[in-house]
Design a protein around this motif. Structure first.
Motif, PDB file in Angstrom:
ATOM      1  N   VAL A  27       0.839  -1.202   0.000  1.00  0.00           N
ATOM      2  CA  VAL A  27       0.000   0.000   0.000  1.00  0.00           C
ATOM      3  C   VAL A  27       0.875   1.254   0.000  1.00  0.00           C
ATOM      4  O   VAL A  27       0.615   2.209  -0.735  1.00  0.00           O
ATOM      5  CB  VAL A  27      -0.950   0.024   1.218  1.00  0.00           C
ATOM      6  CG1 VAL A  27      -1.876   1.219   1.136  1.00  0.00           C
ATOM      7  CG2 VAL A  27      -1.751  -1.262   1.293  1.00  0.00           C
ATOM      8  N   LEU A  28       1.944   1.220   0.811  1.00  0.00           N
ATOM      9  CA  LEU A  28       2.792   2.416   0.910  1.00  0.00           C
ATOM     10  C   LEU A  28       3.529   2.695  -0.395  1.00  0.00           C
ATOM     11  O   LEU A  28       3.834   3.848  -0.705  1.00  0.00           O
ATOM     12  CB  LEU A  28       3.798   2.256   2.058  1.00  0.00           C
ATOM     13  CG  LEU A  28       3.164   2.189   3.457  1.00  0.00           C
ATOM     14  CD1 LEU A  28       4.234   1.934   4.506  1.00  0.00           C
ATOM     15  CD2 LEU A  28       2.389   3.472   3.771  1.00  0.00           C
ATOM     16  N   ALA A  29       3.797   1.643  -1.173  1.00  0.00           N
ATOM     17  CA  ALA A  29       4.478   1.827  -2.465  1.00  0.00           C
ATOM     18  C   ALA A  29       3.651   2.730  -3.377  1.00  0.00           C
ATOM     19  O   ALA A  29       4.165   3.341  -4.292  1.00  0.00           O
ATOM     20  CB  ALA A  29       4.721   0.478  -3.134  1.00  0.00           C
ATOM     21  N   ASN A  30       2.368   2.794  -3.097  1.00  0.00           N
ATOM     22  CA  ASN A  30       1.454   3.637  -3.868  1.00  0.00           C
ATOM     23  C   ASN A  30       1.509   5.104  -3.438  1.00  0.00           C
ATOM     24  O   ASN A  30       0.854   5.940  -4.023  1.00  0.00           O
ATOM     25  CB  ASN A  30       0.028   3.115  -3.650  1.00  0.00           C
ATOM     26  CG  ASN A  30      -0.638   2.713  -4.937  1.00  0.00           C
ATOM     27  OD1 ASN A  30       0.008   2.655  -5.968  1.00  0.00           O
ATOM     28  ND2 ASN A  30      -1.924   2.438  -4.869  1.00  0.00           N
ATOM     29  N   LYS A  31       2.260   5.387  -2.378  1.00  0.00           N
ATOM     30  CA  LYS A  31       2.361   6.714  -1.772  1.00  0.00           C
ATOM     31  C   LYS A  31       0.991   7.336  -1.497  1.00  0.00           C
ATOM     32  O   LYS A  31       0.654   8.416  -2.012  1.00  0.00           O
ATOM     33  CB  LYS A  31       3.161   7.652  -2.676  1.00  0.00           C
ATOM     34  CG  LYS A  31       4.550   7.118  -3.016  1.00  0.00           C
ATOM     35  CD  LYS A  31       5.405   8.240  -3.601  1.00  0.00           C
ATOM     36  CE  LYS A  31       6.649   7.717  -4.272  1.00  0.00           C
ATOM     37  NZ  LYS A  31       6.424   7.322  -5.698  1.00  0.00           N
TER      38      LYS A  31
END
Ligand SMILES: Nc1ncnc2c1ncn2[C@@H]1O[C@H](COP(=O)(O)OP(=O)(O)O)[C@@H](O)[C@H]1O
Ligand SMILES: [Mg+2]
Lengths: 252, 219
Positions: free
Chosen positions: B153-157
């Motif tokens: 999810v965080l890779a999606n910023k």
């Protein structure tokens, strides 16, 4: 050609009863469906036996197209009956069956492999419709059960901003691969284990085996092509029926 | 000040074959301001997951309006909204692909292709050993899978992270680590979070900014 007595025919029907008993004993819940399906199949075959002599001599293109469309319509209804919970899924199945059958028939006619007359178009069209129907049923059964089991995975993908097509891409691939196994396996064993119905029929009917083999090859090639085409249509369009316009997964 | 999320008179009924129709929300209104972690509590079946699913539009309420930065969320293209409002579910559900491919899923959707070094940094950020990058994500431990899900999810910023009881399937120690990770991201990176939990002690650790769902309303 030697006739089969109704006694022998009746005795072979008993073979189905053996499966029905087995199913009842193991509580597979297939007994009733098997019984009525076999009865229905037998009656349909008999009826076809009486009219086929007339159907095979049809030369009128419109009537032929009408007969093939009728077969495709019935196949759509049967296949769609398996996935009633997905609203409108019959449209997908109808597209896959009608497009793949007409393109394949069209190519066979163009290549001169068959003629536009009843005795070619009806049996070949029937095989094509049957194959496309089996393919739709198998593919959708697999895909829908995967979608039901993996709802969380699909929604995790959606939650990252994936469009429906992207969110189920992996499952569609798996369904396609699983779906293709019987078709590929039956090609591998062709002639070794399984003598295809049409070829066997032609040989029993007294046609030279080599001509029978040529017809059979045409049938196999066209079935593989049609399998690919109908699968592609199913794979490309399936997501439209599983999600609503806001990219939300529907219950299926 | 315009709140991060605002719900106005939201009503939602759900049908199930077992219990018939239940009203999950009944003309419920709520303001979620955007500082730090916003905690949502409530008994099981109260509608906590449903609330989060409204916020990134995995489902829509039958009535009422929801606003994101003052804009009705129905007017924001849904994939754009979901990229800005990420979600971590109660259980990880990762496809049988490598950790790398899982982490790349979101960026690829946006046409980005971060290098392994960026992914390794991301993995360290959620206390995941970067050496796991070539492993099949579906075969890691549940705790590791939940970290991969978080990194994914965080890779999606995302600007906001919705967390649906993200630690309920983890042991206490791993749960604390995830809490620390999110708190750090909120503090250092300005991430906003809406965190659903039904553990009072976890809620206490997360902060004072909280609400309860009871009988279809926010109290
Ligand atoms: N797919 C569904 N179909 C029918 N009812 C549902 C569905 N999902 C949730 N519900 C019902 O909606 C209510 C709220 O569910 P949920 O938001 O998951 O609660 P919580 O996350 O607080 O435990 C519950 O009563 C649940 O039974
Ligand atoms: Mg829940």
């Amino acid at each position: 050609m030697r006739d089969i007595s109704y006694l022998s025919l009746g005795l072979t029907f008993l073979l189905i009863l053996a499966f029905i008993l087995f199913s009842a004993w193991q509580r597979l819940g297939l007994a009733k469906d098997t019984f009525f399906s076999s009865l229905r199949g037998a009656i349909q075959l008999l009826a076809v036996g009486y009219v086929i002599a007339y159907v095979f001599v049809i030369e009128n293109g419109w009537i032929l197209a009408g007969v093939v469309s009728l077969m495709a319509g019935i196949a759509t209804a049967v296949s769609a009956g398996r996935s009633k919970r997905v609203a409108g899924i019959w449209k997908l199945i109808a597209t896959a069956i009608f497009v793949s059958v007409s393109v394949t028939l069209g190519l066979l006619l163009t290549f001169g492999a068959i003629e536009w007359s009843g005795k070619f178009v009806i049996p070949i069209g029937g095989m094509l419709v049957g194959q496309a129907m089996n393919n739709s049923s198998l593919f959708l059964e697999r895909l829908l059960s995967d979608v039901r089991r993996n709802g969380l995975q699909i929604e995790s993908n959606l939650a990252l901003g994936a469009r429906p097509r992207e969110a189920i891409r992996g499952l569609v691939r798996q369904a396609l691969i699983a779906d293709s196994i019987p078709t590929i396996d039956s090609m591998k064993t062709l002639g070794l284990i399984y003598l295809p119905g049409m070829m066997a029929g032609l040989i029993v009917g007294g046609i030279s085996p080599i001509i029978a083999v040529k017809y059979q090859m045409v049938v196999i090639f066209m079935i593989v092509f049609e399998f690919g085409l109908s699968s592609m249509i199913l794979a490309f369009l399936a997501h439209r029926f599983l999600f609503n316009r806001n990219a939300q997964l529907k219950e299926c | 000040m315009i709140p991060l999320f605002e719900l106005k008179n939201v009503s939602c009924r759900k049908k199930s074959p077992a219990s018939g129709e239940t009203a999950v929300f009944h003309s419920a209104s709520l303001c979620i301001n955007g500082d730090g972690i916003f905690v949502v509590m409530g008994p099981s079946g109260a509608g906590k997951s449903t609330l989060l699913r409204f916020l990134n539009r995995l489902e829509d309420p039958q009535e009422g309006e929801i606003f994101f930065h003052g804009k009705p969320i129905r007017e924001i293209p849904v994939t754009q909204l979901r990229q800005r409002v990420g979600m971590l579910f109660q259980l990880p559900a990762l496809p049988e692909k490598t950790v790398r491919d899982n982490l790349l899923f979101g960026p690829h959707l946006k046409g980005e292709n971060p290098a392994d070094s960026v992914l390794a940094e991301l993995m360290r950020h959620v206390d995941l050993d970067p050496g796991l990058i070539n492993r099949d994500a579906a075969h890691l431990s549940v705790g590791q899978q939940q970290r991969v899900s978080l990194a994914r999810v965080l890779a999606n910023k995302p600007e906001v992270l919705l967390l649906d009881e993200p630690t309920s399937s983890l042991d206490a120690e791993t749960a604390l680590k995830i809490e620390e990770t999110i708190k750090r991201l909120v503090k250092e990176d300005g991430l906003k979070a809406v965190w659903v939990t039904h553990h009072a002690d976890q809620a206490d650790r997360l902060g004072k900014n909280r609400i309860r769902i009871e009988k279809g309303r926010f109290v």
